[in-house]
Design an enzyme around this catalytic site. Sequence first.
Site, short mmCIF file in Angstrom:
data_model
loop_
_atom_site.label_atom_id
_atom_site.label_comp_id
_atom_site.label_asym_id
_atom_site.label_seq_id
_atom_site.Cartn_x
_atom_site.Cartn_y
_atom_site.Cartn_z
N HIS A 24 0.84 -1.21 0.00
CA HIS A 24 0.00 0.00 0.00
C HIS A 24 0.87 1.25 0.00
CE1 HIS A 24 -3.63 2.39 1.14
NE2 HIS A 24 -2.71 3.18 1.67
N GLU A 25 1.84 1.29 0.92
CA GLU A 25 2.69 2.48 0.99
C GLU A 25 3.60 2.59 -0.22
OE1 GLU A 25 1.99 4.67 3.08
OE2 GLU A 25 0.61 3.39 4.19
N HIS A 28 1.98 4.51 -2.87
CA HIS A 28 2.12 5.96 -2.72
C HIS A 28 3.54 6.41 -3.08
CE1 HIS A 28 -1.80 6.32 -0.97
NE2 HIS A 28 -1.49 5.70 0.15
#
Length: 447
Positions: A24-25, A28
């Site tokens: 998920h990170e 980003h």
Amino acid sequence: MEILAFVIGVVLMVVGLAVSIALHELGHLWPAKRFGVRVGQYMIGFGPTLWSRRMRGTEYGVKAFPIGGYISMAGMYPPSPRERARAAEASASAQTAGSASRTGRAGGGFFATMVQDARDANDETLQGDDDAHVFYRLPVWKRIVVMLGGPVMNLLFAMVLFAILLSGIGLQTATTTVARLSECVPTTSSTECAESAPAAPAEAAGIQPGDTIVSIDGQPVADFDEASAIIRSSPGEQLTFVVERDGTEQSIEVTPATIEGEVTAADGTTTTEEVGFVGIGPSVEYVTQPIWAGPQMAVQNVGAVAGIIWQLPAKVWQTGVDLVTGAERDPNGPLSIVGAGRLSGEVAAADSPVLNRVAGYLSLLASLNIALFVFNLIPLLPLDGGHVAVALWDGLKRAWAKLFRRPPPKPVDATKLVPITFVVVIALIAMGAVLILADIFNPVTLF
């Protein structure tokens, strides 16, 4: 051994959660760096740092509690020059007025101070008004890409997991191979065979375990559902079964008995009608699915989870009521990480083949990533969907100004939404606490 297997299942879910957070990170981080944004930290977990290493201006690390993660991007919000100027003026007036000026420049009050603290923290990531490597200076579409990158990574990971599950392992399917036979025709009053109970038609006709049903009354059948549909719709009618036994096909005449059974209509209503019964039980095998079946299942799960998320406050409230009253919980309701770990432990400790347990774990982890995808799209700060909403509002203001040939507006100052963010965070903590307590004292179980 059962306890050890349970612990292993919990550990595997923790590892799977950590991988999901890391991806998920990364969703980003990668676009942010590609767009030139300065990223100070990429962290998995919260709490004390267990390990970290700085590479190309970013500190990568792992913290003690793998219950989340974050990246810190420079200039998430535009600077507040008026506030900094006021702070500088206050500092010049009196050194001892530091804390007072802090309250004064925020206008006083708890939430006002929170807004100012957020602005101060954001200003610390800037390197001057001409700093180009900041998030808020990106075009709207790039900001949206950065913020959607995290949830999209969870969706892609879920698609991969479902593809492994369906195309690598397969979907458990009731086949046309007979695994067992009923001894008698069941009655509504008892499931056991009485001496006077008539023999089941299949056994009486000579069908044997291991036979594979090829067709019924000339209709080829590909799975047990097709065979069952023909049987149930033909009570009292003689049917010709073509079965394959020891490599050869043979025909067997079977007349289904008439029993009372439930029939579900297209609109979901259930009625009791007379249906056919022959007394065969199918073998269950893993049947591999096309490679696109995994992504399709992921998309279907998005809709199901969205339905739960939309009703989340009401469902959490009902979970709390069930916790207090001791009532049985909705098995399709929300779970905490504790609940997901507990289910993973149950799957690992189940008395079933290893392949079944692996399939169960993959299904749980994929469903968790679908939940992360949907949940993070909620348009409220501090969730990713909230940042997307801010970027869209900024883009709408700019488009409106351009349409009417007005000067470009100032960037949207999302720090003004800190009080709302605080309320959302408190609500999320409260809901999380209710779910954790429910998963400990009134858990959902698989078996």
